[in-house]
Design a protein around this motif. Structure first.
Motif, mmCIF file in Angstrom:
data_model
loop_
_atom_site.group_PDB
_atom_site.id
_atom_site.type_symbol
_atom_site.label_atom_id
_atom_site.label_comp_id
_atom_site.label_asym_id
_atom_site.label_seq_id
_atom_site.Cartn_x
_atom_site.Cartn_y
_atom_site.Cartn_z
ATOM 1 N N GLU A 1 0.849 -1.185 0.000
ATOM 2 C CA GLU A 1 0.000 0.000 0.000
ATOM 3 C C GLU A 1 0.887 1.239 0.000
ATOM 4 O O GLU A 1 1.988 1.231 0.559
ATOM 5 N N GLY A 2 0.417 2.303 -0.656
ATOM 6 C CA GLY A 2 1.174 3.545 -0.690
ATOM 7 C C GLY A 2 2.053 3.688 -1.906
ATOM 8 O O GLY A 2 3.208 4.136 -1.817
ATOM 9 N N TYR A 3 1.503 3.303 -3.097
ATOM 10 C CA TYR A 3 2.259 3.490 -4.331
ATOM 11 C C TYR A 3 2.367 4.975 -4.670
ATOM 12 O O TYR A 3 1.513 5.789 -4.309
ATOM 13 N N ASN A 4 3.393 5.319 -5.417
ATOM 14 C CA ASN A 4 3.572 6.705 -5.844
ATOM 15 C C ASN A 4 2.771 7.017 -7.100
ATOM 16 O O ASN A 4 2.229 8.120 -7.231
ATOM 17 N N GLU B 1 -4.961 3.321 -4.662
ATOM 18 C CA GLU B 1 -5.143 1.995 -4.064
ATOM 19 C C GLU B 1 -6.041 1.102 -4.917
ATOM 20 O O GLU B 1 -5.938 -0.118 -4.868
ATOM 21 N N ASP B 2 -6.952 1.708 -5.709
ATOM 22 C CA ASP B 2 -7.843 0.907 -6.552
ATOM 23 C C ASP B 2 -7.200 0.545 -7.888
ATOM 24 O O ASP B 2 -7.836 -0.078 -8.746
ATOM 25 N N GLY B 3 -5.944 0.955 -8.094
ATOM 26 C CA GLY B 3 -5.242 0.561 -9.314
ATOM 27 C C GLY B 3 -5.182 1.628 -10.388
ATOM 28 O O GLY B 3 -4.420 1.494 -11.362
ATOM 29 N N ARG B 4 -5.987 2.699 -10.263
ATOM 30 C CA ARG B 4 -5.965 3.772 -11.269
ATOM 31 C C ARG B 4 -4.672 4.569 -11.157
ATOM 32 O O ARG B 4 -4.186 4.823 -10.060
ATOM 33 N N TYR B 5 -4.121 4.942 -12.315
ATOM 34 C CA TYR B 5 -2.888 5.719 -12.304
ATOM 35 C C TYR B 5 -3.159 7.166 -11.913
ATOM 36 O O TYR B 5 -4.161 7.766 -12.314
ATOM 37 N N ARG B 6 -2.248 7.756 -11.130
ATOM 38 C CA ARG B 6 -2.393 9.140 -10.680
ATOM 39 C C ARG B 6 -1.824 10.103 -11.719
ATOM 40 O O ARG B 6 -0.929 9.744 -12.502
ATOM 41 N N ASP B 7 -2.378 11.302 -11.694
ATOM 42 C CA ASP B 7 -1.849 12.367 -12.542
ATOM 43 C C ASP B 7 -0.483 12.764 -11.977
ATOM 44 O O ASP B 7 -0.362 13.172 -10.820
ATOM 45 N N ILE C 1 1.675 14.778 -8.075
ATOM 46 C CA ILE C 1 2.593 14.123 -7.138
ATOM 47 C C ILE C 1 3.627 15.141 -6.666
ATOM 48 O O ILE C 1 4.412 15.681 -7.461
ATOM 49 N N THR C 2 3.603 15.427 -5.378
ATOM 50 C CA THR C 2 4.518 16.438 -4.828
ATOM 51 C C THR C 2 5.572 15.849 -3.904
ATOM 52 O O THR C 2 6.541 16.517 -3.562
ATOM 53 N N ALA C 3 5.367 14.591 -3.486
ATOM 54 C CA ALA C 3 6.342 13.968 -2.575
ATOM 55 C C ALA C 3 6.420 12.474 -2.849
ATOM 56 O O ALA C 3 5.469 11.876 -3.353
ATOM 57 N N LEU C 4 7.564 11.931 -2.540
ATOM 58 C CA LEU C 4 7.742 10.482 -2.705
ATOM 59 C C LEU C 4 7.285 9.753 -1.443
ATOM 60 O O LEU C 4 7.529 10.213 -0.326
ATOM 61 N N ARG C 5 6.601 8.623 -1.688
ATOM 62 C CA ARG C 5 6.165 7.786 -0.567
ATOM 63 C C ARG C 5 6.892 6.443 -0.634
ATOM 64 O O ARG C 5 7.201 5.963 -1.725
ATOM 65 N N VAL C 6 7.134 5.879 0.516
ATOM 66 C CA VAL C 6 7.712 4.527 0.557
ATOM 67 C C VAL C 6 6.563 3.535 0.766
ATOM 68 O O VAL C 6 5.889 3.583 1.801
ATOM 69 N N PRO C 7 6.288 2.665 -0.233
ATOM 70 C CA PRO C 7 5.200 1.686 -0.067
ATOM 71 C C PRO C 7 5.450 0.787 1.137
ATOM 72 O O PRO C 7 6.593 0.461 1.463
ATOM 73 N N VAL C 8 4.378 0.397 1.803
ATOM 74 C CA VAL C 8 4.487 -0.487 2.968
ATOM 75 C C VAL C 8 3.619 -1.723 2.752
ATOM 76 O O VAL C 8 2.665 -1.704 1.961
ATOM 77 N N LEU C 9 3.952 -2.814 3.443
ATOM 78 C CA LEU C 9 3.145 -4.037 3.406
ATOM 79 C C LEU C 9 2.237 -4.064 4.623
ATOM 80 O O LEU C 9 2.709 -3.930 5.754
#
Length: 457
Positions: free
Chosen positions: A142-145, A149-155, A159-167
């Motif tokens: 969870e927490g893709y850049n 979460e539903d699989g749709r790609y973000r614009d 995106i203003t910051a990088l996130r580290v995905p977590v399990l």
């Protein structure tokens, strides 16, 4: 006499008659009398630890049961098997070149030894073998850049910051995914699959050929046995079963419809048409009849776990062969000799062509095979005792001890005996399996899987 042998070391013999004490544990499958063709069980197989039990059916499905110990302090609960995974292994196909339908029925399932957290098994129908990976998933990322979460790609402009995905933890999910498909190598119907002890190769056998595959290579196999004559009118026998030796990766056997077993050594020649050993028992002239060749056809061959012996099943008997002695079996057990007088009617209703399988217990001291009327037979090799037991819903109370059954062949029938004329030939046990370490057995009737265990004192 009272002789109790612990689970995994033999069978339990109790009482003056030396009866083998087995208890009902579970039954799987619908109770309906009206059985759908797709629900008929066609193969049963424990994995190498006995924790998983797989069944295949005529509908192309594989159902895997997992052993769950509810209470480690109560050994009588050790064999509780519950559904672990169900998946569609094969679909019906059509061969356009030959205008033939290819059934989805699962002919064989073979487990591969476990190397990591996942389990692997081979399943085959008449033409195609598949390697399946069975794996568990209890966490999800969870927490893709770049996607929601539903699989749709973000614009990307948002995106203003990088996130580290977590399990994060999730409900356990068992996934079955096909990793390899081995196809287009068999002209005739596949009857056997056997994994080699090198864990890199396996064999598959049809009526006239045995092929050797590498588990990593799907587009080619090596033909190691070919008994097809130049003129098919000269065909006198077919291959009925084949299996690799459990310890010697160069050795395998295949059985024939003439009652012979050929042992081949792949070190001698790439094409093993010339066998190293031929196991065959001379026919007793007094038993010669019109049906002799049909009932001598071998329906199953299994090496013992220690690799010293092999067991074969023909229509009326189970034979144990010492690999060092080719001229006759060292042990012969009559499964249902009382049917010899019924061979004519069994030929007319096609039952004489039924293919019964057989299996060893964990330390090769007992063998088991099926019969009609939902009977199955056990033979204790050391004690020279045998038992006939029945898989039926009438005996399906938890931990109910199975009573040995006896078949009356003539004369006055005793109270507990069943007449040979009242046996139901539509109820038959073709497929049986024995837990590799414990005294737990799985027996398939038409569409039900019965699980029994030895009596725990």
């Amino acid at each position: 006499m009272q002789c109790g042998i612990s689970a995994g070391k033999g069978i339990q013999l109790e009482g003056p008659g030396g009866d083998m004490q087995w208890c009902f544990s579970q039954v799987k499958g619908a109770i309906d009398d009206d059985v759908a063709e797709a629900d008929i069980i066609s193969t049963v197989e424990f994995n190498h630890t006995g924790e998983l039990l797989a069944t295949g059916d005529k509908g192309g499905r594989v159902v895997i049961f997992q052993q769950e110990v509810e209470n480690k302090n109560l050994p009588q609960f050790r064999s509780e098997y519950n559904v672990y995974s169900t998946f569609q292994s094969h679909e019906p196909e059509f061969d356009y070149l030959k205008s033939l339908e290819i059934e989805e029925k699962i002919n064989k399932i073979r487990w591969l030894p476990q190397k990591n957290a996942a389990q692997f098994l081979l399943s085959t129908n008449d033409k195609t073998i598949k390697l399946w990976k069975i794996s568990e998933r209890d966490k999800r990322p969870e927490g893709y850049n770049l996607k929601e979460e539903d699989g749709r790609y973000r614009d990307r402009n948002t995106i203003t910051a990088l996130r580290v995905p977590v399990l994060i933890p999730m409900d356990l999910m068992v996934e079955a995914s096909p990793r390899r498909v081995f196809a287009n190598a068999h002209t005739y119907h596949i009857n056997s699959v056997s994994v080699n002890s090198d864990n890199e190769t396996y064999l598959s056998a049809d009526d006239l050929r045995v092929n050797l595959w590498n588990l990593e290579i799907t587009d080619r196999s090596f033909n190691i046995v070919d008994i097809k004559p130049a003129n098919m009118e000269e065909l006198t026998e077919v291959i009925t079963a084949a299996e690799f030796h459990p310890h010697q990766c160069n050795t395998f056997v295949y059985s024939s419809s003439k009652g012979t077993i050929r042992l081949c050594d792949m070190r001698v020649s790439a094409l093993c048409d010339k066998h190293s050993k031929l196991f065959e028992e001379p026919e007793n002239p007094s038993n010669r009849s019109f049906f002799s060749e049909i009932i001598s056809s071998i329906s199953d061959v299994k090496f013992s776990h220690n690799g010293r012996y092999m067991m074969t099943r023909d229509y009326l008997s189970v034979k144990i062969w010492d690999l060092n002695m080719e001229n006759r079996p060292v042990e012969t057990y009559q499964v249902h000799e009382y049917l010899r007088s019924k061979l004519c009617s069994l030929y007319e209703n096609d039952c004489i062509f039924d293919k019964f399988e057989c299996c060893w217990n964990g330390n090769d001291s007992v063998v088991m095979t099926g019969s009609y009327n939902n009977f199955f037979r056990m033979f204790d090799r050391g004690q020279r005792r045998d038992a006939t037991l029945e898989a039926s819903r009438e005996n399906s109370k938890p931990l109910q001890v199975l009573k040995p059954r006896k078949v009356c062949t003539g004369g006055k029938r005793k109270k507990d005996e069943i007449s040979v004329d009242s046996l139901d030939f539509n109820k038959k046990i073709l497929h049986t399996a024995w837990h590799p370490q414990d005294n737990i057995i799985a027996v398939a009737t038409i569409n039900n899987l019965y699980i029994f265990q030895d009596k725990v004192n």
